[in-house]
Design an enzyme around this catalytic site. Structure first.
Site, short mmCIF file in Angstrom:
data_model
loop_
_atom_site.label_atom_id
_atom_site.label_comp_id
_atom_site.label_asym_id
_atom_site.label_seq_id
_atom_site.Cartn_x
_atom_site.Cartn_y
_atom_site.Cartn_z
N HIS A 35 1.80 4.67 -2.84
CA HIS A 35 1.84 6.23 -2.42
C HIS A 35 3.33 6.34 -3.01
O HIS A 35 3.38 7.46 -3.35
CB HIS A 35 1.76 6.19 -0.98
CG HIS A 35 0.37 6.12 -0.49
ND1 HIS A 35 -0.63 7.01 -1.14
CD2 HIS A 35 -0.22 5.60 0.33
CE1 HIS A 35 -1.90 6.81 -0.68
NE2 HIS A 35 -1.55 5.82 0.40
N GLU A 46 -4.63 8.12 -3.12
CA GLU A 46 -4.98 6.67 -2.69
C GLU A 46 -5.29 5.77 -3.61
O GLU A 46 -5.20 4.56 -3.59
CB GLU A 46 -6.28 6.79 -1.63
CG GLU A 46 -6.62 5.75 -0.78
CD GLU A 46 -5.77 5.36 0.51
OE1 GLU A 46 -4.64 6.04 0.64
OE2 GLU A 46 -6.02 4.35 0.92
N HIS A 95 0.97 -1.28 -0.15
CA HIS A 95 -0.03 -0.08 -0.11
C HIS A 95 0.77 1.17 0.12
O HIS A 95 0.69 2.15 -1.02
CB HIS A 95 -0.86 -0.02 1.18
CG HIS A 95 -1.80 1.16 1.23
ND1 HIS A 95 -2.98 1.18 1.05
CD2 HIS A 95 -1.43 2.36 1.83
CE1 HIS A 95 -3.69 2.37 1.14
NE2 HIS A 95 -2.64 3.20 1.69
N GLU A 96 1.69 1.25 1.07
CA GLU A 96 2.67 2.40 1.10
C GLU A 96 3.42 2.62 -0.04
O GLU A 96 3.99 3.60 -0.71
CB GLU A 96 3.41 2.44 2.47
CG GLU A 96 2.40 2.57 3.65
CD GLU A 96 1.48 3.57 3.81
OE1 GLU A 96 1.64 4.73 3.21
OE2 GLU A 96 0.38 3.45 4.32
ZN ZN Z 1 -3.14 5.21 1.77
#
Ligand code: ZN
Length: 520
Positions: free
Chosen positions: A278, A304, A274-275
């Site tokens: 980003h 996101e 997830h990160e």
């Molecule tokens: Zn996030």
């Protein structure tokens, strides 16, 4: 001064302001990772000073004069002579700088200082309150913050709802009027799918994921996946923090964090992915425009979308695990050596109502967001008192998910956001999910063989596509414009719902109604 000289002057003036903000971001990163507990009070002062300096420099007469030479300060409209003379990126740079400037200009310096200090202090009190499950400890801080945020909305101005002023800070252009019907449709569909899943005889073996997994090996595996995603460790690093996050000081220094628990394999793994999503966005922003909006992310929703696309569309797909599951089995032979890939795949995709948003599955996640959206809307519009939050929280979680949090730590105290003054932030998570589904479909169309590449551990074609279609544009386009450019469509929840229906219909063996031919 010529047009070009003025624009260069503007860029040169914006650069050092970014340095101040980046220094503040670095102090915040440190506060979340390595700062000794005792440093908390002075850190709040340091952050307040830097943010106030950045704010004051940004609303300086010099920037005001430079902007005024290009556009009408009250409307943002370019003077006629510049409309044809400036190329599209330069026009976007001015449009977005004006947007930020006119907003910042409305906030008094004393207010910025007070808000910044309150946020830093509240965040530290929140950590303690969550740890000790003590909402009363956090209550006075939260009350002060809500008052400040409502004050901020008044300074900024708004149509219809003060919440719109705050939402606009995170998702420019989004409004309560747009979100309400979108969330209503989504809620209905999610509850329908959840009902199917509840009645399904399929029982994923979730206990597989809560065996004892060595923490160092978990983090190492997360690092391996990040490398495959193309996250550049020469321009980034991975650390541990209580709440995983990504921060960027420049495209050449983008940092991600994760957290790790011995008996929760998905937590560290999916936080890394997830990160990492980003992180790729921030590393993919154009260095040459650093300091200007053209090197900044469009919105939190688009940010996101990048993390969700990697976490869910890729990280929870069969294709991804075709390559990575044997690797994971090699690292954890005692725990997973005998577990078939399909069983593991089912376990990491288990849908079940749970208390903690960040650990929630792909489907129920959005119900967590809706609860927060409704609550913060009521708080900001003044219908709900802060002291009543725990009770209202628990009632809504029961209504949406059918479960009641056993404690405030697993309820109203779980998220860092409100302690940072981030009201209006949560809806961007669900927007990110919807954007991600639309973008990933387009990537599958544009990149024939994408699933095969992912199945061979080759994630770089997807990264390259995102670099090209999303990252490199900075804020040249709005979220709506970018989506239209890339997918040819306006925001719609349909692809997200159809993909969930197809995926979970297949996993949980219930009949699906959607006619999409897309597969994951
Ligand atoms: Zn996030």
């Amino acid at each position: 001064m010529s047009t070009e000289t003025s624009l260069d002057r503007l860029k040169a003036t914006l650069g050092p302001i970014h340095h101040l903000r980046d220094a503040a971001a670095l102090l915040s990163w440190d506060q979340e990772t390595y700062m000794p507990h005792g440093g908390g009070a002075i850190r709040a002062e340091q952050l307040a000073t830097l943010q106030t300096l950045a704010h004051d420099q940004f609303v300086s007469p010099e920037i005001e004069a430079l902007l005024a030479s290009f556009l009408d300060l009250s409307t943002g409209t370019l003077h006629p002579e510049h409309r044809s003379a400036l190329d599209e990126p330069s026009q976007a740079l001015l449009r977005e700088t004006w947007r930020d400037f006119s907003r910042a200009k409305k906030l008094p310096s004393t207010f910025v200082n007070e808000l910044e200090r309150e946020c830093s202090l509240a965040q530290q009190v929140w950590v303690e309150a969550r740890k000790t499950n003590d909402f009363q400890l956090f209550l006075p801080n939260l009350q002060r913050l809500v008052k400040l945020k409502r004050q901020e909305a008044e300074y900024l101005g708004y149509h219809d709802s003060p919440y719109n002023a705050l939402l606009d800070l995170y998702e420019p252009g989004a409004t309560v009027a747009q979100l309400r019907p979108l969330f209503a449709t989504l809620r209905m569909e999610l509850i329908r799918l959840l009902d199917h899943i509840r009645q399904s005889p399929v029982q994923p073996k979730a206990h597989l994921l809560s065996q004892a997994y060595d923490q160092t090996q978990q983090v190492d595996f997360g690092r391996l996946v990040l490398k495959h995603m193309g996250y550049d460790f020469q321009r980034g690093r991975l650390d541990l923090s209580a709440h995983p996050f990504t921060t960027s000081f420049h495209p050449t220094d983008v940092r991600v964090t994760t957290r790790v628990f011995e008996t929760d394999l998905p937590s560290c793994l999916f936080s890394c992915i997830h990160e990492g999503g980003h992180g790729l966005y921030d590393q993919g922003l154009p260095t040459k425009h650093y300091g200007t909006p053209l090197a900044e992310p469009i919105s939190l929703g688009i940010h996101e979308s990048q993390s969700r696309l990697w976490e869910n569309c890729v990280g929870r797909s069969r294709a991804f695990w075709r390559y990575f599951y044997p690797k994971l089995q090699e690292v954890f032979p005692a725990q997973l050596g005998e577990v078939p890939a399909e069983e593991f795949y089912l376990a990491i995709n288990r849908v079940t109502p749970s208390f903690i948003r960040v650990e929630a599955d792909e489907l129920t996640y959005n119900l967590h967001i809706m609860v927060r959206f409704e609550i913060e809307l009521d708080v900001i519009e003044g219908r709900l008192q802060v002291e009543d939050l725990p009770e209202v929280w628990n009632a809504k979680i029961q209504e949406y998910l059918g479960i009641v949090p056993p404690s405030d730590a697993e309820g109203v105290l779980q998220d860092v956001h409100w302690s940072l003054g981030a009201f209006g932030y949560f809806p961007t998570y669900t927007l990110g999910n919807l954007y991600a589904a639309m973008l990933f479909r387009q990537a599958q169309k544009d990149l024939p063989g994408l699933d095969q590449a992912i199945g061979q551990g080759n994630l770089l074609p997807l990264k390259g596509w995102l670099n090209d279609r999303v990252h490199r544009w900075g804020r040249q386009y709005t979220a709506a414009e970018l989506l239209q450019r890339v997918t040819g469509q306006a925001l719609t929840p349909a692809p997200f719902i159809q993909d969930l229906e197809q995926k979970f219909g297949n996993l949980y063996q219930f009949p699906t109604t959607s006619s999409t031919s897309h597969s994951r």
